[in-house]
Design a protein around this motif. Sequence first.
Motif, PDB file in Angstrom:
ATOM      1  N   UNK A   1       0.832  -1.207   0.000  1.00 52.59           N
ATOM      2  CA  UNK A   1       0.000   0.000   0.000  1.00 52.59           C
ATOM      3  C   UNK A   1       0.867   1.257   0.000  1.00 52.59           C
ATOM      4  N   UNK A   2       1.952   1.211   0.743  1.00 53.48           N
ATOM      5  CA  UNK A   2       2.865   2.362   0.797  1.00 53.48           C
ATOM      6  C   UNK A   2       3.559   2.567  -0.542  1.00 53.48           C
ATOM      7  N   UNK A   3       4.032   1.496  -1.161  1.00 52.82           N
ATOM      8  CA  UNK A   3       4.677   1.620  -2.474  1.00 52.82           C
ATOM      9  C   UNK A   3       3.686   2.193  -3.486  1.00 52.82           C
TER      10      UNK A   3
ATOM     11  N   UNK B   1       6.833   9.827  -6.365  1.00 53.42           N
ATOM     12  CA  UNK B   1       8.132   9.711  -5.690  1.00 53.42           C
ATOM     13  C   UNK B   1       8.936   8.621  -6.382  1.00 53.42           C
ATOM     14  N   UNK B   2       9.983   8.998  -7.059  1.00 54.80           N
ATOM     15  CA  UNK B   2      10.774   8.034  -7.839  1.00 54.80           C
ATOM     16  C   UNK B   2      12.230   7.951  -7.370  1.00 54.80           C
ATOM     17  N   UNK B   3      12.637   8.877  -6.524  1.00 52.43           N
ATOM     18  CA  UNK B   3      14.023   8.881  -6.060  1.00 52.43           C
ATOM     19  C   UNK B   3      14.080   9.489  -4.670  1.00 52.43           C
TER      20      UNK B   3
ATOM     21  N   UNK C   1      12.701   6.139  -2.056  1.00 55.11           N
ATOM     22  CA  UNK C   1      13.050   5.129  -3.063  1.00 55.11           C
ATOM     23  C   UNK C   1      14.152   4.213  -2.552  1.00 55.11           C
ATOM     24  N   UNK C   2      15.122   4.792  -1.850  1.00 57.35           N
ATOM     25  CA  UNK C   2      16.194   3.966  -1.267  1.00 57.35           C
ATOM     26  C   UNK C   2      15.635   3.006  -0.228  1.00 57.35           C
ATOM     27  N   UNK C   3      14.659   3.479   0.543  1.00 62.13           N
ATOM     28  CA  UNK C   3      14.052   2.633   1.564  1.00 62.13           C
ATOM     29  C   UNK C   3      13.297   1.461   0.941  1.00 62.13           C
ATOM     30  N   UNK C   4      12.602   1.719  -0.148  1.00 63.89           N
ATOM     31  CA  UNK C   4      11.924   0.637  -0.872  1.00 63.89           C
ATOM     32  C   UNK C   4      12.942  -0.407  -1.313  1.00 63.89           C
ATOM     33  N   UNK C   5      14.067   0.058  -1.817  1.00 62.72           N
ATOM     34  CA  UNK C   5      15.105  -0.865  -2.271  1.00 62.72           C
ATOM     35  C   UNK C   5      15.673  -1.705  -1.136  1.00 62.72           C
ATOM     36  N   UNK C   6      15.897  -1.060   0.024  1.00 60.37           N
ATOM     37  CA  UNK C   6      16.460  -1.801   1.158  1.00 60.37           C
ATOM     38  C   UNK C   6      15.488  -2.861   1.661  1.00 60.37           C
ATOM     39  N   UNK C   7      14.220  -2.495   1.770  1.00 61.37           N
ATOM     40  CA  UNK C   7      13.244  -3.477   2.218  1.00 61.37           C
ATOM     41  C   UNK C   7      13.083  -4.613   1.213  1.00 61.37           C
ATOM     42  N   UNK C   8      13.100  -4.284  -0.070  1.00 64.69           N
ATOM     43  CA  UNK C   8      12.971  -5.317  -1.100  1.00 64.69           C
ATOM     44  C   UNK C   8      14.148  -6.283  -1.045  1.00 64.69           C
ATOM     45  N   UNK C   9      15.346  -5.760  -0.819  1.00 63.47           N
ATOM     46  CA  UNK C   9      16.531  -6.617  -0.726  1.00 63.47           C
ATOM     47  C   UNK C   9      16.442  -7.533   0.493  1.00 63.47           C
ATOM     48  N   UNK C  10      15.986  -6.993   1.617  1.00 62.25           N
ATOM     49  CA  UNK C  10      15.848  -7.831   2.816  1.00 62.25           C
ATOM     50  C   UNK C  10      14.784  -8.910   2.603  1.00 62.25           C
ATOM     51  N   UNK C  11      13.683  -8.535   1.975  1.00 68.20           N
ATOM     52  CA  UNK C  11      12.639  -9.518   1.686  1.00 68.20           C
ATOM     53  C   UNK C  11      13.159 -10.647   0.804  1.00 68.20           C
ATOM     54  N   UNK C  12      13.893 -10.274  -0.220  1.00 66.25           N
ATOM     55  CA  UNK C  12      14.419 -11.278  -1.146  1.00 66.25           C
ATOM     56  C   UNK C  12      15.378 -12.232  -0.436  1.00 66.25           C
ATOM     57  N   UNK C  13      16.224 -11.683   0.432  1.00 66.18           N
ATOM     58  CA  UNK C  13      17.174 -12.524   1.165  1.00 66.18           C
ATOM     59  C   UNK C  13      16.456 -13.467   2.117  1.00 66.18           C
ATOM     60  N   UNK C  14      15.483 -12.936   2.862  1.00 64.19           N
ATOM     61  CA  UNK C  14      14.744 -13.770   3.810  1.00 64.19           C
ATOM     62  C   UNK C  14      13.908 -14.820   3.093  1.00 64.19           C
ATOM     63  N   UNK C  15      13.362 -14.462   1.949  1.00 62.41           N
ATOM     64  CA  UNK C  15      12.606 -15.448   1.171  1.00 62.41           C
ATOM     65  C   UNK C  15      13.516 -16.598   0.748  1.00 62.41           C
ATOM     66  N   UNK C  16      14.737 -16.281   0.309  1.00 68.09           N
ATOM     67  CA  UNK C  16      15.683 -17.324  -0.077  1.00 68.09           C
ATOM     68  C   UNK C  16      16.021 -18.213   1.111  1.00 68.09           C
TER      69      UNK C  16
END
Length: 383
Positions: free
Chosen positions: A264-266, A274-276, A280-295
């Motif tokens: 909802x926030x994204x 808001x594109x940068x 935007x950096x926060x979205x990237x950090x959370x996405x990276x953490x999600x991807x790592x935890x999913x793996x």
Amino acid sequence: MFDSMSLQAIPPEDEALRPAIRVLAARSTKGVPADVRARSWQGFDAAFSRELGKAGFLGLTLPKRYGGGERGPFARFVVVEELLAVGAPVAAHWIADRQSAPLILNFGTEAQRERFLPPICRGDLFFCIGMSEPGSGSDLASVRTRAERTASGWRLNGQKIWTTNAPHSDYMIALVRTSGTAEDRHSGLSQLIVDLRAPGVAVRPIADLAGDAHFAEVFFDNVDLPADALIGTEGEGWKQVNAELAFERSGPERIYSSIVLFDAWVGHLQRAGVREGPAACLVGRFTARLATLRAMSIACTALLARGESPVVEASLVKDLGTALEQDMPVAIADDLASRPDEPVDPELLRTLTYIAQVAPSFSLRGGTREILRGIIARGMGLR
């Protein structure tokens, strides 16, 4: 431990389940606001659970002779991930499908399997788990609820607390003391199947800050249970419950409790243009953490598929996963506050408010952070 957490892939035959379960999940959430969908695994919808059962999405890992799908843990991972990703209501069948059914399959008698597993697979029978007790905190081994042998079975007395969905459940699998005292710790603990409609059982809902009542206190006052209420071997309850907790701590549910808020926030950032910048950096950090935890969660699933019990690995995923889930509402609130003139959809604010209220519980349910880190330290040989 770290070798066992290497990168794994979900088998193609299990990935193939996504289109069908995605349709059912989308149907169940159509028109449902985000603040309701954010309650996903507190969302009780018995009709939806029966629909999942009819479609063959419950009991996926159970043998076909009990109504199951006779598939591996990866199949269930895919189904759970799709349901949680959109905030489908899964509470009705959740515990029975995730923990109670595998426990009964692995430790129960054939009569217990034939009695309980088919209705669980149909979504007709709901379970809760009786572990926590007043005054025990996270010290599960200090159980005082007691079952004494009688001529016909067992007589149960005591109390459980923070029991999820007890008011809606048919049965509880309770960890109780059948010999010794609380000072005996792991010795003398057993697991019993308790009919919550039996005389002497009282269930009292506990309201939380969000106004929901998912938890309950359950009281046992001279509850008579049949001899076949015992699961597995008397006195082996500690061993059995630890195997059960590996199922609870290793799945994708330890990653996605805040995912509806994140989406909802994204969406809000996209609509606001808001594109940068910091957001935007926060979205990237959370996405990276999600991807790592999913793996990491997929790697735990691979261990389950090999017949192993990933107690340490699952504890690691749960600890890191709940940290992410708790970080999200704080960071999202800070981001929205940093642009006070930017209009915010009330639905997003309601969702943020709800997740912020319940997030402290994320590191309590399924084992507190302190307990999990003790398990991890032992597994690494540090204590």
